[in-house]
Design an enzyme around this catalytic site. Sequence first.
Site, PDB file in Angstrom:
ATOM      1  N   GLU A  52     -12.801   2.051   2.654  1.00 47.26           N
ATOM      2  CA  GLU A  52     -12.110   2.274   3.921  1.00 47.26           C
ATOM      3  C   GLU A  52     -12.573   3.608   4.497  1.00 47.26           C
ATOM      4  OE1 GLU A  52      -7.689   1.143   5.235  1.00 47.26           O
ATOM      5  OE2 GLU A  52      -7.735   2.778   3.807  1.00 47.26           O
ATOM      6  N   GLU A  72       2.891   8.555   7.030  1.00 53.50           N
ATOM      7  CA  GLU A  72       2.715   7.157   7.457  1.00 53.50           C
ATOM      8  C   GLU A  72       3.847   6.249   7.002  1.00 53.50           C
ATOM      9  OE1 GLU A  72      -1.337   5.786   6.832  1.00 53.50           O
ATOM     10  OE2 GLU A  72      -2.105   7.791   7.247  1.00 53.50           O
ATOM     11  N   ARG A 103     -11.752  10.806   5.114  1.00 49.74           N
ATOM     12  CA  ARG A 103     -11.999   9.427   5.559  1.00 49.74           C
ATOM     13  C   ARG A 103     -13.456   9.155   5.908  1.00 49.74           C
ATOM     14  NH1 ARG A 103      -7.525   5.813   5.148  1.00 49.74           N
ATOM     15  NH2 ARG A 103      -5.673   6.565   6.201  1.00 49.74           N
ATOM     16  N   GLU A 158       0.832  -1.203   0.000  1.00 50.10           N
ATOM     17  CA  GLU A 158       0.000   0.000   0.000  1.00 50.10           C
ATOM     18  C   GLU A 158       0.870   1.258   0.000  1.00 50.10           C
ATOM     19  OE1 GLU A 158      -2.935   0.391   3.098  1.00 50.10           O
ATOM     20  OE2 GLU A 158      -3.960   1.995   2.000  1.00 50.10           O
ATOM     21  N   HIS A 173      -7.952   0.749  -2.363  1.00 45.51           N
ATOM     22  CA  HIS A 173      -8.766   1.282  -1.267  1.00 45.51           C
ATOM     23  C   HIS A 173      -9.480   2.531  -1.732  1.00 45.51           C
ATOM     24  CE1 HIS A 173      -6.652  -0.451   2.581  1.00 45.51           C
ATOM     25  NE2 HIS A 173      -7.542  -1.269   2.076  1.00 45.51           N
ATOM     26  N   TYR A 224      -7.399   8.065  -0.780  1.00 39.25           N
ATOM     27  CA  TYR A 224      -7.113   9.042   0.289  1.00 39.25           C
ATOM     28  C   TYR A 224      -5.644   9.473   0.247  1.00 39.25           C
ATOM     29  CZ  TYR A 224      -5.648  10.411   5.005  1.00 39.25           C
ATOM     30  OH  TYR A 224      -5.063  11.047   6.069  1.00 39.25           O
ATOM     31  N   HIS A 225      -4.747   8.499   0.133  1.00 41.32           N
ATOM     32  CA  HIS A 225      -3.309   8.820   0.098  1.00 41.32           C
ATOM     33  C   HIS A 225      -2.922   9.470  -1.238  1.00 41.32           C
ATOM     34  CE1 HIS A 225      -2.595   6.734   3.862  1.00 41.32           C
ATOM     35  NE2 HIS A 225      -3.285   5.712   3.403  1.00 41.32           N
ATOM     36  N   ASP A 255      -4.560   3.764  -2.739  1.00 40.69           N
ATOM     37  CA  ASP A 255      -5.638   4.223  -1.863  1.00 40.69           C
ATOM     38  C   ASP A 255      -5.930   5.676  -2.239  1.00 40.69           C
ATOM     39  OD1 ASP A 255      -6.840   5.597   0.382  1.00 40.69           O
ATOM     40  OD2 ASP A 255      -6.228   3.969   1.699  1.00 40.69           O
TER      41      ASP A 255
HETATM   42 MN    MN Z   1      -5.785   2.366   2.891  1.00 44.63          MN
END
Ligand code: MN
Length: 294
Positions: free
Chosen positions: A241, A153, A212, A147, A206, A182-183, A180
Amino acid sequence: MNKLGVHALVWVGGWSHEECEIAISKSAKLGYDYIEIPALDPSSVDTKYTLKQLEKYKIGATVSLGLPIHSDISSEDPNIVSKGEAMLNEALQLSSEIGATHMCGILYSGFTKYMKPKTEKGMQNAAEVLYRIGEKAKEHNIQIGLEVVNRYETNLLNTGSEGVAMLNRIGSSNVNVHLDSYHMHIEESGLGNAIRDCGPNLGYFHVGESHRGYLGSGNIDFKEVFRALAEIKYSGPITFESFSSAVVSPELSNILGIWRNLWEDSEDLARHAKAFMEVNIKSANETFRDKEDK
Ligand code: MN
């Protein structure tokens, strides 16, 4: 075509027998194909009981985790690297015992805000471990997804193209990139570009909003995301997610910085997300069918 899943943190913060049955039964009730089970602490998952619930409610499973900093396979310290490899093997064993199809997440470094950049030696250490994990996972029919996450992170993989470069270094056909939204929204120069950069190397996805919470209520251009997934003919799993302070996992919520209450009704959230993903997948596929006809 894509299997749709939901992250267990939408339902529960831990994995007691009661939480396990709630999360699996509710995911199944809404028609999700699988549930993604976090295994930050693999010893907290009763695999026999989990498998029994998955069979009872007839849904599949995937497993995700991030390595703790004391088990970081991108460390230059061989003792820390071997602790990380042991933990990945433990998570792989867990995945196999519950019949998971995928093991994904931040499997290549610590799941933390690094205060220093990645190193060449550390990347090489991670690649060597992940080659062995990838080949072992192949024997259990489990695909590995790395991921790509934001800079707060990890310091190792922040963009899709860094993910692809890492796969080339690892050299196992069983290890793929896991993106993902979001990222991507934080790190990529374009959502569609990141997906196209990965192309056939994308193995797990994701779907998460910029805050989120409820899909479509934040800043992410999901039309672009789903059109790019359709363009590369992505046929792998897509997991919803979402996190809110309404459901707390002390391990996961604190690292992710889940301080706000973005929703309270898990079932309403998950039902909405499934409909949202289905509508967007359908619309994107129609867009490309239209283009291909011309
Ligand atoms: Mn994720």
